[in-house]
Design an enzyme around this catalytic site. Structure first.
Site, PDB file in Angstrom:
ATOM      1  N   LYS A  78       3.790   9.496  -2.807  1.00  0.00           N
ATOM      2  CA  LYS A  78       2.662   8.649  -3.222  1.00  0.00           C
ATOM      3  C   LYS A  78       1.749   9.423  -4.168  1.00  0.00           C
ATOM      4  O   LYS A  78       1.472  10.604  -3.932  1.00  0.00           O
ATOM      5  CB  LYS A  78       1.899   8.194  -1.975  1.00  0.00           C
ATOM      6  CG  LYS A  78       0.757   7.224  -2.263  1.00  0.00           C
ATOM      7  CD  LYS A  78       0.083   6.775  -0.970  1.00  0.00           C
ATOM      8  CE  LYS A  78      -1.040   5.793  -1.213  1.00  0.00           C
ATOM      9  NZ  LYS A  78      -1.693   5.370   0.049  1.00  0.00           N
ATOM     10  N   SER A 153      -1.948   0.349   0.944  1.00  0.00           N
ATOM     11  CA  SER A 153      -1.919   0.848  -0.411  1.00  0.00           C
ATOM     12  C   SER A 153      -0.638   1.605  -0.779  1.00  0.00           C
ATOM     13  O   SER A 153      -0.361   1.774  -1.959  1.00  0.00           O
ATOM     14  CB  SER A 153      -3.115   1.774  -0.639  1.00  0.00           C
ATOM     15  OG  SER A 153      -3.023   2.936   0.164  1.00  0.00           O
ATOM     16  N   SER A 177      -2.334   1.862   5.531  1.00  0.00           N
ATOM     17  CA  SER A 177      -1.598   1.931   4.262  1.00  0.00           C
ATOM     18  C   SER A 177      -0.169   2.450   4.325  1.00  0.00           C
ATOM     19  O   SER A 177       0.559   2.307   3.355  1.00  0.00           O
ATOM     20  CB  SER A 177      -2.377   2.770   3.259  1.00  0.00           C
ATOM     21  OG  SER A 177      -3.335   1.954   2.638  1.00  0.00           O
TER      22      SER A 177
HETATM   23  N1  GLN Z   1      -6.450  -1.665   3.159  1.00  0.00           N
HETATM   24  C1  GLN Z   1      -7.331  -0.704   3.708  1.00  0.00           C
HETATM   25  C2  GLN Z   1      -8.376  -0.340   2.681  1.00  0.00           C
HETATM   26  O1  GLN Z   1      -8.355  -0.906   1.663  1.00  0.00           O
HETATM   27  C3  GLN Z   1      -6.577   0.511   4.157  1.00  0.00           C
HETATM   28  C4  GLN Z   1      -6.118   1.334   3.013  1.00  0.00           C
HETATM   29  C5  GLN Z   1      -5.503   2.628   3.438  1.00  0.00           C
HETATM   30  O2  GLN Z   1      -5.058   2.790   4.567  1.00  0.00           O
HETATM   31  N2  GLN Z   1      -5.517   3.572   2.524  1.00  0.00           N
HETATM   32  O3  GLN Z   1      -9.183   0.500   2.875  1.00  0.00           O
END
Ligand code: GLN
Length: 483
Positions: A78, A153, A177
Protein backbone atom coordinates in the site's frame (compact mmCIF):
# COMPACT_ATOMS: atom_id res chain seq x y z
CA UNK A 1 2.01 -25.85 -13.55
CA UNK A 2 -0.51 -23.71 -15.39
CA UNK A 3 -1.76 -20.38 -14.14
CA UNK A 4 1.17 -19.74 -11.83
CA UNK A 5 -0.34 -16.38 -10.94
CA UNK A 6 -3.15 -18.16 -9.09
CA UNK A 7 -0.85 -19.87 -6.56
CA UNK A 8 -1.21 -18.94 -2.91
CA UNK A 9 1.90 -17.93 -0.98
CA UNK A 10 2.05 -21.34 0.64
CA UNK A 11 1.71 -23.20 -2.68
CA UNK A 12 4.28 -21.01 -4.42
CA UNK A 13 6.65 -21.36 -1.51
CA UNK A 14 6.37 -25.16 -1.51
CA UNK A 15 7.00 -25.26 -5.26
CA UNK A 16 10.04 -22.98 -4.93
CA UNK A 17 11.47 -25.12 -2.13
CA UNK A 18 10.87 -28.31 -4.11
CA UNK A 19 12.74 -26.81 -7.08
CA UNK A 20 9.61 -27.08 -9.26
CA UNK A 21 9.33 -23.34 -9.71
CA UNK A 22 11.67 -20.38 -9.96
CA UNK A 23 11.00 -16.96 -8.57
CA UNK A 24 11.65 -15.52 -12.05
CA UNK A 25 8.94 -17.72 -13.59
CA UNK A 26 6.50 -16.77 -10.85
CA UNK A 27 7.31 -13.06 -11.15
CA UNK A 28 6.97 -13.20 -14.94
CA UNK A 29 3.60 -14.92 -14.63
CA UNK A 30 2.34 -12.24 -12.24
CA UNK A 31 3.64 -9.44 -14.48
CA UNK A 32 1.91 -11.00 -17.49
CA UNK A 33 -1.28 -11.25 -15.46
CA UNK A 34 -0.83 -7.61 -14.54
CA UNK A 35 -0.60 -6.61 -18.21
CA UNK A 36 -3.85 -8.45 -18.87
CA UNK A 37 -6.04 -7.28 -15.98
CA UNK A 38 -4.51 -4.12 -14.52
CA UNK A 39 -6.03 -1.88 -17.23
CA UNK A 40 -9.45 -2.90 -15.81
CA UNK A 41 -8.61 -3.11 -12.09
CA UNK A 42 -6.08 -0.26 -11.69
CA UNK A 43 -4.76 -1.43 -8.34
CA UNK A 44 -1.28 0.10 -8.71
CA UNK A 45 0.06 3.64 -8.40
CA UNK A 46 3.68 2.70 -9.08
CA UNK A 47 4.85 -0.55 -10.70
CA UNK A 48 8.33 -1.89 -10.06
CA UNK A 49 8.30 -4.89 -12.40
CA UNK A 50 11.89 -4.47 -13.59
CA UNK A 51 13.25 -4.27 -10.06
CA UNK A 52 11.06 -7.26 -9.13
CA UNK A 53 12.55 -9.37 -11.93
CA UNK A 54 16.06 -8.38 -10.91
CA UNK A 55 15.29 -9.33 -7.30
CA UNK A 56 13.77 -12.64 -8.48
CA UNK A 57 16.96 -13.51 -10.38
CA UNK A 58 18.98 -12.88 -7.21
CA UNK A 59 16.51 -14.91 -5.13
CA UNK A 60 16.84 -17.87 -7.51
CA UNK A 61 20.63 -17.65 -7.52
CA UNK A 62 20.83 -17.47 -3.74
CA UNK A 63 18.16 -20.03 -2.90
CA UNK A 64 19.13 -22.24 0.06
CA UNK A 65 17.07 -24.93 1.82
CA UNK A 66 16.97 -22.91 5.06
CA UNK A 67 15.32 -19.89 3.48
CA UNK A 68 11.99 -18.85 4.96
CA UNK A 69 8.65 -19.24 3.18
CA UNK A 70 8.58 -15.70 1.72
CA UNK A 71 11.91 -16.07 -0.07
CA UNK A 72 11.40 -15.28 -3.75
CA UNK A 73 7.69 -14.49 -3.30
CA UNK A 74 6.39 -11.34 -5.05
CA UNK A 75 3.89 -9.16 -3.23
CA UNK A 76 2.73 -5.54 -3.30
CA UNK A 77 2.55 -2.69 -0.81
CA UNK A 78 0.00 0.00 0.00
CA UNK A 79 1.29 3.41 -0.96
CA UNK A 80 1.18 4.86 2.57
CA UNK A 81 4.18 2.69 3.51
CA UNK A 82 7.61 4.17 2.75
CA UNK A 83 9.84 2.36 0.27
CA UNK A 84 13.40 3.60 -0.16
CA UNK A 85 13.97 4.94 -3.67
CA UNK A 86 10.40 4.15 -4.77
CA UNK A 87 7.81 6.94 -4.97
CA UNK A 88 5.35 6.92 -2.08
CA UNK A 89 2.33 9.17 -2.67
CA UNK A 90 -0.22 8.13 -0.01
CA UNK A 91 -2.74 8.53 -2.85
CA UNK A 92 -2.26 12.29 -2.49
CA UNK A 93 -1.22 15.01 -4.94
CA UNK A 94 0.74 16.62 -2.11
CA UNK A 95 3.24 13.73 -2.26
CA UNK A 96 3.14 13.26 -6.04
CA UNK A 97 6.93 13.36 -6.34
CA UNK A 98 7.98 12.12 -2.88
CA UNK A 99 10.66 9.42 -2.91
CA UNK A 100 11.44 8.25 0.63
CA UNK A 101 15.09 8.05 1.69
CA UNK A 102 14.39 4.95 3.80
CA UNK A 103 12.03 1.97 3.94
CA UNK A 104 9.47 1.24 6.63
CA UNK A 105 10.45 -1.49 9.09
CA UNK A 106 7.85 -3.86 7.58
CA UNK A 107 9.41 -3.39 4.13
CA UNK A 108 12.92 -3.95 5.48
CA UNK A 109 11.74 -7.13 7.20
CA UNK A 110 10.02 -8.43 4.08
CA UNK A 111 13.14 -7.73 2.02
CA UNK A 112 15.33 -9.44 4.59
CA UNK A 113 13.03 -12.47 4.33
CA UNK A 114 13.58 -12.50 0.57
CA UNK A 115 10.15 -11.19 -0.50
CA UNK A 116 9.96 -9.14 -3.69
CA UNK A 117 7.88 -6.00 -4.26
CA UNK A 118 5.86 -5.64 -7.46
CA UNK A 119 4.98 -2.04 -6.63
CA UNK A 120 2.86 0.40 -4.68
CA UNK A 121 -0.90 0.14 -4.38
CA UNK A 122 -3.68 2.65 -4.72
CA UNK A 123 -5.61 3.79 -1.67
CA UNK A 124 -7.82 6.59 -0.43
CA UNK A 125 -5.77 9.74 0.13
CA UNK A 126 -3.81 9.29 3.38
CA UNK A 127 -6.01 6.20 4.02
CA UNK A 128 -9.11 8.34 4.59
CA UNK A 129 -12.07 6.62 3.03
CA UNK A 130 -13.85 3.34 2.43
CA UNK A 131 -13.90 3.04 -1.36
CA UNK A 132 -10.48 4.10 -2.77
CA UNK A 133 -12.40 6.84 -4.62
CA UNK A 134 -10.56 9.47 -2.54
CA UNK A 135 -7.29 8.66 -4.31
CA UNK A 136 -5.95 11.72 -6.15
CA UNK A 137 -4.94 9.43 -9.04
CA UNK A 138 -7.65 7.01 -10.13
CA UNK A 139 -10.40 4.74 -8.86
CA UNK A 140 -9.50 1.07 -8.32
CA UNK A 141 -12.19 -1.35 -9.50
CA UNK A 142 -13.55 -4.40 -7.72
CA UNK A 143 -12.35 -7.51 -9.62
CA UNK A 144 -15.75 -9.18 -9.01
CA UNK A 145 -17.56 -6.32 -10.74
CA UNK A 146 -15.56 -3.43 -12.20
CA UNK A 147 -18.60 -1.15 -11.85
CA UNK A 148 -18.12 -1.41 -8.09
CA UNK A 149 -15.57 -0.14 -5.59
CA UNK A 150 -13.04 -2.52 -4.00
CA UNK A 151 -13.68 -0.90 -0.60
CA UNK A 152 -11.03 1.14 1.14
CA UNK A 153 -8.87 2.60 2.09
CA UNK A 154 -6.64 -0.40 1.18
CA UNK A 155 -8.66 -0.98 -2.02
CA UNK A 156 -5.56 -1.57 -4.15
CA UNK A 157 -4.25 -4.09 -1.61
CA UNK A 158 -7.47 -6.15 -1.72
CA UNK A 159 -8.00 -5.83 -5.49
CA UNK A 160 -4.44 -6.85 -6.35
CA UNK A 161 -4.96 -10.17 -4.54
CA UNK A 162 -8.53 -10.71 -5.79
CA UNK A 163 -7.35 -10.10 -9.37
CA UNK A 164 -4.45 -12.58 -8.91
CA UNK A 165 -1.79 -9.95 -9.65
CA UNK A 166 -0.03 -10.74 -6.35
CA UNK A 167 -0.57 -13.61 -3.89
CA UNK A 168 -0.38 -11.23 -0.91
CA UNK A 169 -0.13 -7.56 -0.08
CA UNK A 170 0.29 -5.14 2.79
CA UNK A 171 -2.50 -2.79 3.78
CA UNK A 172 -3.16 -0.54 6.74
CA UNK A 173 -6.16 -0.36 9.03
CA UNK A 174 -7.15 2.67 11.11
CA UNK A 175 -10.87 1.99 11.26
CA UNK A 176 -11.39 -0.95 8.91
CA UNK A 177 -9.17 -0.29 5.92
CA UNK A 178 -7.76 -3.82 5.68
CA UNK A 179 -10.91 -5.68 6.71
CA UNK A 180 -13.62 -3.87 4.75
CA UNK A 181 -11.82 -4.11 1.37
CA UNK A 182 -10.84 -7.74 2.12
CA UNK A 183 -14.52 -8.51 2.69
CA UNK A 184 -15.68 -6.59 -0.39
CA UNK A 185 -13.09 -8.28 -2.63
CA UNK A 186 -13.51 -11.82 -1.22
CA UNK A 187 -10.01 -12.21 0.24
CA UNK A 188 -8.61 -12.66 3.76
CA UNK A 189 -7.09 -9.81 5.76
CA UNK A 190 -5.71 -9.27 9.24
CA UNK A 191 -5.55 -6.15 11.40
CA UNK A 192 -3.01 -6.99 14.09
CA UNK A 193 -3.16 -5.80 17.70
CA UNK A 194 -2.07 -2.18 18.09
CA UNK A 195 1.68 -2.42 18.70
CA UNK A 196 2.12 -5.88 17.17
CA UNK A 197 3.57 -4.54 13.90
CA UNK A 198 5.95 -1.57 13.70
CA UNK A 199 4.54 1.67 12.31
CA UNK A 200 8.01 3.06 11.60
CA UNK A 201 7.90 4.36 8.02
CA UNK A 202 4.12 4.25 7.82
CA UNK A 203 2.84 7.73 6.97
CA UNK A 204 0.65 8.39 10.01
CA UNK A 205 -3.10 8.96 9.76
CA UNK A 206 -4.49 8.28 13.27
CA UNK A 207 -1.38 7.31 15.19
CA UNK A 208 -3.21 5.69 18.11
CA UNK A 209 -5.30 3.55 15.72
CA UNK A 210 -3.11 2.69 12.69
CA UNK A 211 -1.76 -0.82 12.13
CA UNK A 212 -0.14 -2.43 9.11
CA UNK A 213 -1.32 -5.93 8.22
CA UNK A 214 -1.40 -8.54 5.44
CA UNK A 215 -4.04 -9.47 2.83
CA UNK A 216 -3.98 -12.80 0.97
CA UNK A 217 -6.34 -15.63 -0.01
CA UNK A 218 -5.96 -17.72 3.13
CA UNK A 219 -5.45 -17.40 6.87
CA UNK A 220 -2.43 -19.69 6.45
CA UNK A 221 -0.85 -17.14 4.08
CA UNK A 222 -1.61 -14.28 6.45
CA UNK A 223 0.23 -16.25 9.14
CA UNK A 224 3.35 -16.42 6.94
CA UNK A 225 3.42 -12.67 6.27
CA UNK A 226 2.54 -11.70 9.86
CA UNK A 227 5.41 -13.90 11.11
CA UNK A 228 7.87 -11.73 9.20
CA UNK A 229 6.45 -8.26 9.91
CA UNK A 230 5.45 -8.71 13.59
CA UNK A 231 7.69 -7.97 16.54
CA UNK A 232 9.29 -5.21 18.53
CA UNK A 233 10.97 -2.29 16.79
CA UNK A 234 12.95 0.23 18.82
CA UNK A 235 12.17 2.87 16.17
CA UNK A 236 8.44 2.80 17.00
CA UNK A 237 7.75 3.88 20.57
CA UNK A 238 4.32 2.18 20.51
CA UNK A 239 5.70 -1.14 19.29
CA UNK A 240 5.17 -3.95 21.81
CA UNK A 241 7.88 -6.18 23.23
CA UNK A 242 5.42 -9.09 23.55
CA UNK A 243 7.05 -12.23 22.07
CA UNK A 244 5.90 -13.33 18.59
CA UNK A 245 4.57 -16.90 18.58
CA UNK A 246 4.89 -19.36 15.68
CA UNK A 247 1.71 -18.49 13.77
CA UNK A 248 1.86 -21.42 11.37
CA UNK A 249 2.34 -23.90 14.21
CA UNK A 250 -0.87 -22.50 15.72
CA UNK A 251 -2.92 -23.69 12.72
CA UNK A 252 -4.07 -26.97 14.19
CA UNK A 253 -7.43 -27.04 12.43
CA UNK A 254 -9.06 -27.57 15.81
CA UNK A 255 -11.64 -25.17 17.23
CA UNK A 256 -13.28 -27.59 19.65
CA UNK A 257 -14.18 -25.82 22.86
CA UNK A 258 -13.33 -22.39 21.46
CA UNK A 259 -15.83 -19.96 22.96
CA UNK A 260 -17.14 -17.74 20.18
CA UNK A 261 -19.12 -14.66 21.19
CA UNK A 262 -21.73 -13.34 18.78
CA UNK A 263 -22.11 -9.63 19.57
CA UNK A 264 -25.71 -8.59 19.02
CA UNK A 265 -24.87 -4.92 18.35
CA UNK A 266 -22.89 -5.84 15.22
CA UNK A 267 -25.96 -7.05 13.36
CA UNK A 268 -26.85 -3.44 12.72
CA UNK A 269 -30.02 -1.94 11.33
CA UNK A 270 -29.78 -1.54 7.59
CA UNK A 271 -27.49 -4.54 7.16
CA UNK A 272 -28.21 -6.32 3.87
CA UNK A 273 -30.08 -9.59 4.50
CA UNK A 274 -27.67 -11.53 2.27
CA UNK A 275 -24.71 -10.29 4.31
CA UNK A 276 -26.36 -11.25 7.58
CA UNK A 277 -27.32 -14.70 6.23
CA UNK A 278 -23.79 -15.49 5.00
CA UNK A 279 -22.29 -14.29 8.29
CA UNK A 280 -24.65 -16.36 10.42
CA UNK A 281 -24.05 -19.43 8.27
CA UNK A 282 -20.30 -19.03 8.73
CA UNK A 283 -20.76 -18.82 12.49
CA UNK A 284 -22.81 -22.03 12.30
CA UNK A 285 -19.91 -23.73 10.50
CA UNK A 286 -17.62 -22.86 13.44
CA UNK A 287 -20.23 -24.28 15.82
CA UNK A 288 -20.45 -27.48 13.77
CA UNK A 289 -16.67 -27.80 14.15
CA UNK A 290 -17.06 -27.80 17.92
CA UNK A 291 -16.88 -24.12 18.83
CA UNK A 292 -19.25 -23.04 21.57
CA UNK A 293 -21.47 -20.07 20.63
CA UNK A 294 -22.39 -17.46 23.21
CA UNK A 295 -24.54 -14.42 22.54
CA UNK A 296 -22.79 -11.36 23.97
CA UNK A 297 -23.32 -7.63 24.15
CA UNK A 298 -20.95 -4.68 23.77
CA UNK A 299 -23.29 -1.88 24.77
CA UNK A 300 -21.03 1.04 23.87
CA UNK A 301 -20.75 -0.05 20.22
CA UNK A 302 -23.18 2.63 19.10
CA UNK A 303 -20.79 5.37 20.22
CA UNK A 304 -17.84 4.01 18.24
CA UNK A 305 -18.61 5.88 15.01
CA UNK A 306 -18.90 9.39 16.52
CA UNK A 307 -15.95 8.68 18.83
CA UNK A 308 -13.79 7.54 15.92
CA UNK A 309 -14.74 10.57 13.84
CA UNK A 310 -13.45 12.87 16.59
CA UNK A 311 -10.26 10.99 17.46
CA UNK A 312 -9.11 9.99 13.95
CA UNK A 313 -9.52 13.48 12.41
CA UNK A 314 -7.94 15.09 15.51
CA UNK A 315 -4.85 12.93 15.11
CA UNK A 316 -4.90 13.39 11.33
CA UNK A 317 -5.01 17.17 11.61
CA UNK A 318 -1.84 17.07 13.70
CA UNK A 319 -0.10 14.43 11.57
CA UNK A 320 -0.80 16.19 8.27
CA UNK A 321 0.58 19.53 9.51
CA UNK A 322 4.00 18.41 8.28
CA UNK A 323 2.91 18.52 4.63
CA UNK A 324 3.64 22.10 3.72
CA UNK A 325 5.38 21.80 0.36
CA UNK A 326 8.70 22.56 2.03
CA UNK A 327 9.89 19.23 3.36
CA UNK A 328 8.14 16.66 1.18
CA UNK A 329 6.85 16.53 -2.38
CA UNK A 330 6.06 19.36 -4.80
CA UNK A 331 5.55 23.03 -3.88
CA UNK A 332 3.14 25.53 -5.43
CA UNK A 333 4.71 28.89 -6.31
CA UNK A 334 3.57 32.01 -4.43
CA UNK A 335 4.65 35.51 -3.32
CA UNK A 336 5.68 34.50 0.20
CA UNK A 337 6.47 31.38 2.17
CA UNK A 338 3.03 31.51 3.80
CA UNK A 339 1.28 31.86 0.47
CA UNK A 340 3.23 28.90 -0.89
CA UNK A 341 2.22 26.75 2.07
CA UNK A 342 -1.38 27.85 1.73
CA UNK A 343 -1.48 27.15 -1.99
CA UNK A 344 0.27 23.80 -1.65
CA UNK A 345 -2.08 22.59 1.08
CA UNK A 346 -5.16 24.20 -0.48
CA UNK A 347 -4.62 22.77 -3.95
CA UNK A 348 -2.96 19.47 -3.22
CA UNK A 349 -5.03 18.05 -0.37
CA UNK A 350 -8.29 16.52 -1.62
CA UNK A 351 -11.77 17.37 -0.31
CA UNK A 352 -12.04 14.52 2.21
CA UNK A 353 -8.60 15.23 3.66
CA UNK A 354 -9.45 18.92 4.03
CA UNK A 355 -12.73 17.95 5.72
CA UNK A 356 -10.85 15.77 8.23
CA UNK A 357 -8.25 18.48 8.94
CA UNK A 358 -11.06 20.97 9.65
CA UNK A 359 -13.00 18.51 11.82
CA UNK A 360 -9.87 17.60 13.75
CA UNK A 361 -8.64 21.15 14.22
CA UNK A 362 -12.09 22.15 15.46
CA UNK A 363 -12.29 19.25 17.92
CA UNK A 364 -8.86 20.14 19.33
CA UNK A 365 -9.32 23.91 19.52
CA UNK A 366 -9.49 25.81 22.82
CA UNK A 367 -13.03 25.82 24.17
CA UNK A 368 -14.03 22.69 22.25
CA UNK A 369 -11.28 20.33 23.37
CA UNK A 370 -13.12 19.25 26.54
CA UNK A 371 -16.49 18.88 24.83
CA UNK A 372 -15.19 16.84 21.89
CA UNK A 373 -11.69 15.41 22.07
CA UNK A 374 -11.58 14.75 25.80
CA UNK A 375 -15.10 13.34 25.82
CA UNK A 376 -14.24 11.07 22.88
CA UNK A 377 -11.20 9.75 24.74
CA UNK A 378 -13.41 8.97 27.75
CA UNK A 379 -15.91 7.10 25.58
CA UNK A 380 -13.02 5.26 23.96
CA UNK A 381 -12.13 3.89 27.38
CA UNK A 382 -15.71 2.62 27.81
CA UNK A 383 -15.57 0.92 24.40
CA UNK A 384 -12.29 -0.71 25.35
CA UNK A 385 -13.86 -1.96 28.60
CA UNK A 386 -16.71 -3.55 26.65
CA UNK A 387 -14.12 -5.74 24.94
CA UNK A 388 -12.27 -6.53 28.19
CA UNK A 389 -15.55 -7.67 29.71
CA UNK A 390 -16.63 -9.94 26.84
CA UNK A 391 -13.15 -11.41 26.53
CA UNK A 392 -13.48 -12.60 30.12
CA UNK A 393 -16.36 -14.78 28.86
CA UNK A 394 -15.35 -15.75 25.31
CA UNK A 395 -12.13 -16.38 23.33
CA UNK A 396 -13.11 -14.66 20.09
CA UNK A 397 -16.00 -12.68 18.67
CA UNK A 398 -17.58 -13.50 15.31
CA UNK A 399 -19.32 -10.67 13.49
CA UNK A 400 -20.03 -9.14 10.10
CA UNK A 401 -17.31 -6.97 8.54
CA UNK A 402 -19.30 -4.54 6.42
CA UNK A 403 -23.08 -4.14 6.53
CA UNK A 404 -23.22 -4.22 2.71
CA UNK A 405 -21.49 -5.82 -0.24
CA UNK A 406 -19.38 -3.68 -2.59
CA UNK A 407 -21.31 -0.62 -3.76
CA UNK A 408 -21.22 1.09 -7.14
CA UNK A 409 -18.47 3.56 -8.00
CA UNK A 410 -19.84 7.05 -7.30
CA UNK A 411 -22.82 5.82 -5.27
CA UNK A 412 -21.75 7.18 -1.87
CA UNK A 413 -19.54 10.03 -2.98
CA UNK A 414 -21.90 12.90 -2.13
CA UNK A 415 -22.85 11.44 1.20
CA UNK A 416 -19.91 11.30 3.63
CA UNK A 417 -22.11 9.83 6.37
CA UNK A 418 -23.21 6.88 4.21
CA UNK A 419 -19.52 6.30 3.46
CA UNK A 420 -18.59 6.50 7.16
CA UNK A 421 -21.31 3.91 7.90
CA UNK A 422 -19.36 1.32 5.88
CA UNK A 423 -17.13 0.95 8.90
CA UNK A 424 -19.60 0.60 11.79
CA UNK A 425 -18.56 -3.00 12.39
CA UNK A 426 -14.82 -2.39 12.14
CA UNK A 427 -14.15 0.96 13.91
CA UNK A 428 -14.70 -0.26 17.50
CA UNK A 429 -11.87 -2.77 17.08
CA UNK A 430 -9.31 -0.03 16.37
CA UNK A 431 -10.58 2.09 19.27
CA UNK A 432 -10.01 -0.92 21.54
CA UNK A 433 -6.67 -1.81 19.88
CA UNK A 434 -7.55 -5.52 19.56
CA UNK A 435 -6.79 -7.74 16.53
CA UNK A 436 -9.33 -8.87 13.92
CA UNK A 437 -9.27 -11.27 10.98
CA UNK A 438 -11.55 -11.31 7.95
CA UNK A 439 -12.13 -14.45 5.89
CA UNK A 440 -14.41 -14.80 2.85
CA UNK A 441 -17.65 -16.52 3.90
CA UNK A 442 -20.00 -16.44 0.95
CA UNK A 443 -21.73 -14.24 -1.57
CA UNK A 444 -24.74 -11.99 -1.62
CA UNK A 445 -26.11 -10.95 -4.99
CA UNK A 446 -22.98 -12.41 -6.58
CA UNK A 447 -20.63 -10.29 -4.48
CA UNK A 448 -18.30 -11.47 -1.69
CA UNK A 449 -19.08 -11.29 2.02
CA UNK A 450 -16.45 -11.52 4.79
CA UNK A 451 -16.70 -12.95 8.30
CA UNK A 452 -14.89 -10.92 10.95
CA UNK A 453 -13.22 -12.69 13.88
CA UNK A 454 -12.09 -10.41 16.71
CA UNK A 455 -9.59 -11.50 19.38
CA UNK A 456 -7.91 -10.62 22.63
CA UNK A 457 -4.83 -8.38 22.43
CA UNK A 458 -1.86 -10.28 20.95
CA UNK A 459 -3.96 -13.39 20.27
CA UNK A 460 -3.64 -13.24 16.49
CA UNK A 461 -2.70 -16.94 16.62
CA UNK A 462 -6.17 -17.84 17.93
CA UNK A 463 -7.83 -15.84 15.16
CA UNK A 464 -5.66 -17.44 12.49
CA UNK A 465 -6.37 -20.89 13.91
CA UNK A 466 -10.12 -20.28 13.77
CA UNK A 467 -9.92 -18.73 10.28
CA UNK A 468 -7.78 -21.58 8.99
CA UNK A 469 -10.06 -24.20 10.55
CA UNK A 470 -13.00 -22.51 8.81
CA UNK A 471 -11.13 -22.54 5.49
CA UNK A 472 -10.37 -26.24 5.83
CA UNK A 473 -14.12 -26.89 5.74
CA UNK A 474 -15.24 -24.25 3.24
CA UNK A 475 -14.10 -23.22 -0.22
CA UNK A 476 -15.04 -19.52 -0.40
CA UNK A 477 -11.36 -18.58 -0.34
CA UNK A 478 -10.80 -20.65 -3.50
CA UNK A 479 -13.36 -18.76 -5.60
CA UNK A 480 -11.85 -16.44 -8.19
CA UNK A 481 -13.54 -13.66 -10.15
CA UNK A 482 -13.63 -13.95 -13.93
CA UNK A 483 -11.79 -10.97 -15.28
N1 GLN B 1 -12.96 4.51 6.46
C1 GLN B 1 -12.34 4.91 7.68
C2 GLN B 1 -11.85 6.33 7.55
O1 GLN B 1 -12.08 6.90 6.56
C3 GLN B 1 -11.22 3.98 8.02
C4 GLN B 1 -10.04 4.19 7.15
C5 GLN B 1 -8.85 3.39 7.58
O2 GLN B 1 -8.96 2.39 8.28
N2 GLN B 1 -7.69 3.87 7.18
O3 GLN B 1 -11.23 6.86 8.40
Amino acid sequence: MSELYRLTVREASAALTAGELTSVALTEALLARMSAVEPTVQAFLTKTGEQALAAARIADAERRPDHGPLHGIPLAIKDVICTEGVRTTCGSAILETFVPPYSATVVQRLEAAGAISLGKLNCDEFAMGSSTENSAYHVTRNPWDPERVPGGSSGGSAAVVAASMAPASLGTDTGGSIRQPAALCGVSGLKPTYGRVSRFGLVAYGSSLDQIGPLAWTAADLALVLQVIAGHDSRDGTSAATPVPDYTAALTGDVRGLRVGVPREYFVEGMEPGVEAATREAIAVLAAQGAELVEVSLPYTKYALPTYYIIAPAEASANLARFDGVRYGPREQGESMWEEIELTRGRRFGAEVRRRIMLGTYALSAGYYDAYYKRAQQVRTLIKRDFEQVFAQVDVLAAPTSPTVAFKVGQRLDDPLAMYLSDVCTLPINLAGVPALVVPCGFSEGLPVGLQLIGRPFEEATLLRAGDAYQRLTDWHTRRPTL
